[in-house]
Motif scaffolding. Structure first.
Motif, PDB file in Angstrom:
ATOM      1  N   ASP A   1       0.835  -1.209   0.000  1.00  0.00           N
ATOM      2  CA  ASP A   1       0.000   0.000   0.000  1.00  0.00           C
ATOM      3  C   ASP A   1       0.869   1.259   0.000  1.00  0.00           C
ATOM      4  N   ILE A   2       1.909   1.253   0.831  1.00  0.00           N
ATOM      5  CA  ILE A   2       2.795   2.413   0.920  1.00  0.00           C
ATOM      6  C   ILE A   2       3.713   2.484  -0.294  1.00  0.00           C
ATOM      7  N   ALA A   3       4.230   1.332  -0.716  1.00  0.00           N
ATOM      8  CA  ALA A   3       5.138   1.301  -1.863  1.00  0.00           C
ATOM      9  C   ALA A   3       4.461   1.847  -3.117  1.00  0.00           C
ATOM     10  N   ASP A   4       3.197   1.510  -3.313  1.00  0.00           N
ATOM     11  CA  ASP A   4       2.468   1.995  -4.490  1.00  0.00           C
ATOM     12  C   ASP A   4       2.280   3.508  -4.445  1.00  0.00           C
ATOM     13  N   LYS A   5       2.071   4.051  -3.255  1.00  0.00           N
ATOM     14  CA  LYS A   5       1.826   5.494  -3.139  1.00  0.00           C
ATOM     15  C   LYS A   5       3.092   6.321  -3.372  1.00  0.00           C
ATOM     16  N   ILE A   6       4.245   5.796  -2.993  1.00  0.00           N
ATOM     17  CA  ILE A   6       5.482   6.570  -3.125  1.00  0.00           C
ATOM     18  C   ILE A   6       6.319   6.107  -4.324  1.00  0.00           C
ATOM     19  N   ASN A   7       5.770   5.131  -5.085  1.00  0.00           N
ATOM     20  CA  ASN A   7       6.463   4.623  -6.280  1.00  0.00           C
ATOM     21  C   ASN A   7       7.859   4.096  -5.954  1.00  0.00           C
ATOM     22  N   MET A   8       7.935   3.338  -4.888  1.00  0.00           N
ATOM     23  CA  MET A   8       9.194   2.694  -4.523  1.00  0.00           C
ATOM     24  C   MET A   8       8.971   1.194  -4.360  1.00  0.00           C
ATOM     25  N   ASP A   9      10.075   0.475  -4.285  1.00  0.00           N
ATOM     26  CA  ASP A   9       9.989  -0.969  -4.138  1.00  0.00           C
ATOM     27  C   ASP A   9       9.530  -1.342  -2.727  1.00  0.00           C
ATOM     28  N   ILE A  10       8.866  -2.478  -2.620  1.00  0.00           N
ATOM     29  CA  ILE A  10       8.384  -2.950  -1.321  1.00  0.00           C
ATOM     30  C   ILE A  10       9.550  -3.159  -0.356  1.00  0.00           C
ATOM     31  N   SER A  11      10.693  -3.628  -0.887  1.00  0.00           N
ATOM     32  CA  SER A  11      11.850  -3.876  -0.023  1.00  0.00           C
ATOM     33  C   SER A  11      12.342  -2.586   0.626  1.00  0.00           C
ATOM     34  N   THR A  12      12.217  -1.456  -0.076  1.00  0.00           N
ATOM     35  CA  THR A  12      12.638  -0.176   0.487  1.00  0.00           C
ATOM     36  C   THR A  12      11.750   0.208   1.664  1.00  0.00           C
ATOM     37  N   VAL A  13      10.440   0.046   1.485  1.00  0.00           N
ATOM     38  CA  VAL A  13       9.499   0.344   2.571  1.00  0.00           C
ATOM     39  C   VAL A  13       9.754  -0.587   3.756  1.00  0.00           C
ATOM     40  N   SER A  14      10.066  -1.834   3.458  1.00  0.00           N
ATOM     41  CA  SER A  14      10.343  -2.801   4.519  1.00  0.00           C
ATOM     42  C   SER A  14      11.567  -2.388   5.327  1.00  0.00           C
ATOM     43  N   ARG A  15      12.597  -1.892   4.645  1.00  0.00           N
ATOM     44  CA  ARG A  15      13.808  -1.452   5.346  1.00  0.00           C
ATOM     45  C   ARG A  15      13.515  -0.289   6.287  1.00  0.00           C
ATOM     46  N   VAL A  16      12.627   0.592   5.878  1.00  0.00           N
ATOM     47  CA  VAL A  16      12.258   1.721   6.727  1.00  0.00           C
ATOM     48  C   VAL A  16      11.416   1.249   7.913  1.00  0.00           C
TER      49      VAL A  16
ATOM     50  N   THR B   1       6.608   5.944  22.092  1.00  0.00           N
ATOM     51  CA  THR B   1       7.496   5.628  20.972  1.00  0.00           C
ATOM     52  C   THR B   1       7.130   4.264  20.413  1.00  0.00           C
ATOM     53  N   LYS B   2       6.858   4.211  19.118  1.00  0.00           N
ATOM     54  CA  LYS B   2       6.351   2.997  18.491  1.00  0.00           C
ATOM     55  C   LYS B   2       7.291   2.531  17.386  1.00  0.00           C
ATOM     56  N   LEU B   3       7.372   1.216  17.226  1.00  0.00           N
ATOM     57  CA  LEU B   3       8.062   0.634  16.082  1.00  0.00           C
ATOM     58  C   LEU B   3       7.145   0.761  14.869  1.00  0.00           C
ATOM     59  N   ILE B   4       7.669   1.311  13.788  1.00  0.00           N
ATOM     60  CA  ILE B   4       6.831   1.596  12.616  1.00  0.00           C
ATOM     61  C   ILE B   4       6.180   0.322  12.086  1.00  0.00           C
ATOM     62  N   LYS B   5       6.863  -0.799  12.237  1.00  0.00           N
ATOM     63  CA  LYS B   5       6.326  -2.070  11.749  1.00  0.00           C
ATOM     64  C   LYS B   5       4.980  -2.401  12.391  1.00  0.00           C
ATOM     65  N   GLU B   6       4.747  -1.876  13.604  1.00  0.00           N
ATOM     66  CA  GLU B   6       3.506  -2.182  14.317  1.00  0.00           C
ATOM     67  C   GLU B   6       2.273  -1.583  13.639  1.00  0.00           C
ATOM     68  N   PHE B   7       2.472  -0.585  12.778  1.00  0.00           N
ATOM     69  CA  PHE B   7       1.325   0.046  12.121  1.00  0.00           C
ATOM     70  C   PHE B   7       0.850  -0.744  10.902  1.00  0.00           C
ATOM     71  N   PHE B   8       1.602  -1.769  10.533  1.00  0.00           N
ATOM     72  CA  PHE B   8       1.222  -2.590   9.391  1.00  0.00           C
ATOM     73  C   PHE B   8       0.444  -3.805   9.870  1.00  0.00           C
ATOM     74  N   SER B   9      -0.620  -4.096   9.209  1.00  0.00           N
ATOM     75  CA  SER B   9      -1.419  -5.273   9.543  1.00  0.00           C
ATOM     76  C   SER B   9      -2.276  -5.653   8.353  1.00  0.00           C
ATOM     77  N   GLU B  10      -2.642  -6.918   8.305  1.00  0.00           N
ATOM     78  CA  GLU B  10      -3.520  -7.395   7.235  1.00  0.00           C
ATOM     79  C   GLU B  10      -4.966  -7.044   7.581  1.00  0.00           C
ATOM     80  N   SER B  11      -5.831  -7.264   6.624  1.00  0.00           N
ATOM     81  CA  SER B  11      -7.244  -6.934   6.847  1.00  0.00           C
ATOM     82  C   SER B  11      -8.098  -8.191   6.902  1.00  0.00           C
TER      83      SER B  11
END
Length: 484
Positions: free
Chosen positions: A377-392, A404-414
């Motif tokens: 979802d994020i990779a498509d919006k910023i036109n970057m590879d999924i691996s780049t978003v994963s690294r962030v 203070t939150k780990l950014i990974k925690e905001f990702f979840s399936e539906s």
């Protein structure tokens, strides 16, 4: 028979600069600062701090040596590196703080490490040189939880090979029990959980209840761990009240004595957030934490070396080689500074997109407003590879008004609820955790019953999915959640 043919292949290869960028993106703030220091040490063309550089007009467009060979200015690219007003763009995000902003630098407390504390305690024992060497070796074999995980025979062999101390299993075991097991915190140096708990109980003042608890641990440890309470009552001929008292006594013990030590050698890790999100006048404001990133520019020494080459009347081969060496270092410096700029831009773009995707959550802190979101979802919006978003996402933290939150925690399936609406699996896990927290611990709910309860709440979840979510939440099965 030989055959000749043409073959076309489409290959995609990463350049060294791209690989460098990917590695930098993956680094959190503290590791990034260490990487900066390493690069500055390895590349003498990089320097920190703002220095006044000579005007680029002082350098000619070409250099001539005595053999009429020319080194073109394009080979050196002086203008790209030695500009007077070159301030790295990535620093503009780091210095835009008002004078009244709160100080972000948190001092680190110095202290004695866990293992050093244990070694210091050995000085209180009357030990000869060999015994002290064995005791110190045993202390050095204790892990961060406070356990010695290796077999005694292996420790004996290592003592002979590493410290030239030849001893026996009996002597090592004797020192382990009489010396190491007497150290603080109590229970340290145990070889397993059972021994750790027994050591702590024996260190306390003996009474009937504690003696019975020691007996249960030494002779029916598996039954106790698996909470087979009826078998324990039959084996030791005790009432439910007595068993409850034993359970309460054992629950007060520390299963990881090493981790409780404030000065553990694995010093408390301080999380430095890579981003900060604040609510200003009802709007979200995102900033990138780069205050500790130093300004980078070309070293003054390299500037003087180029000027010296320019002013020299005789330009021999050694000087020419030196100029080419400088060019290589300047290229490496330029690539590194460019990579830093791209890193900062990538982090900001990615986090800004995540913030707006989860806008309602960051504005309210209500986890029920977290939308289902995957890397794509994020990779498509910023036109970057999924691996780049994963690294962030995997290694970065963001400071929010809610912690203070780990950014990974905001990702979840539906998943869909009974009304056909897409909801985040994180929301379902929170509900599951609350249901288990409120259950009757004498009769904990099975996964099947949990599935029925969630279905009544509007979340049709299968039993196997319940089990998967429960394991992800690190919650045991119903039998192990049972209390007396």
């Amino acid at each position: 028979m030989l055959k000749q043919s043409l073959q076309y292949k489409l290959l995609q290869k990463l350049s060294p600069q791209q690989i460098q960028l990917m590695k930098l993106i993956q680094l959190p703030t503290q590791a990034f600062e260490e990487r900066l220091k390493q690069e500055i040490e390895e590349n003498p063309a990089l320097d920190t701090g703002k220095e006044k550089l000579d005007s680029e007009d002082d350098f000619p467009n070409e250099y001539e040596d005595s053999g009429n060979e020319k080194i073109e200015a394009a080979d050196i690219n002086i203008d790209e590196y030695l500009s007077d007003d070159e301030i790295p763009n990535y620093k503009t995000h780091a210095n835009n703080y008002a004078s009244d902003d709160e100080e972000k630098n948190v001092p680190y407390a110095a202290g004695t490490s866990f293992h050093q504390s244990l070694v210091n305690q050995l000085n209180t024992f009357n030990l000869d040189d060999e015994e002290l060497a064995i005791a110190e070796f045993l202390v050095g074999s204790i892990d961060d939880s406070g356990y010695i995980r290796r077999e005694i025979i292996d420790l004996v062999d290592d003592l002979a090979f590493t410290t030239n101390v030849f001893t026996t299993e009996e002597k090592v075991l004797n020192i382990l029990k009489k010396v190491v097991h007497s150290l603080e915190p109590t229970g340290v140096g145990a070889r397993n959980l059972k021994e750790c708990l027994v050591i702590q109980l024996k260190a306390k003042q003996t009474n009937k209840q504690r003696q019975l608890a020691i007996n249960v641990l030494e002779n029916a440890f598996d039954h106790f761990v698996k909470k087979h309470y009826k078998k324990l009552q039959e084996k030791f001929n005790i009432s439910e009240v007595e068993l409850k008292e034993i359970n309460t006594e054992i629950s007060k013990l520390n299963p990881k004595p090493g981790s409780s030590y404030a000065g553990n050698n694995k010093m408390a890790e301080q999380i430095v957030p890579d981003f900060s999100i604040k609510i200003i006048d009802g709007e979200l404001d995102l900033t990138l934490n780069a205050r500790n990133a130093p300004e980078l520019h070309v070293s003054r020494e390299y500037n003087n070396m180029l000027k010296g080459y320019q002013e020299s009347n005789k330009k021999n081969k050694a000087q020419k080689d030196a100029v080419f060496f400088i060019k290589q270092k300047l290229d490496a410096a330029k690539w590194f500074i460019d990579a830093i700029k791209q890193r900062q831009q990538t982090l900001l773009v990615t986090m800004n997109t995540i913030m707006h995707y989860q806008y309602d959550y960051f504005l309210t802190g209500d986890e029920r407003k977290l939308k289902p979101m995957i890397l794509k979802d994020i990779a498509d919006k910023i036109n970057m590879d999924i691996s780049t978003v994963s690294r962030v996402a995997n290694s970065k933290y963001v400071a929010t008004p809610y912690g203070t939150k780990l950014i990974k925690e905001f990702f979840s399936e539906s998943m869909k609820n009974d009304q056909g609406e897409d909801i985040s699996t994180k929301e379902i896990k929170n509900i599951l955790e609350n249901v288990i927290a409120e259950e009757d611990k004498k009769k904990p709910l099975t996964d099947e019953k949990l599935s029925l309860i969630l279905k009544e709440k509007g979340y049709p979840i299968a039993r196997r999915t319940i089990a998967k979510y429960r394991e992800q939440l690190d919650l045991p099965v119903a039998r192990l959640r049972k209390e007396i």
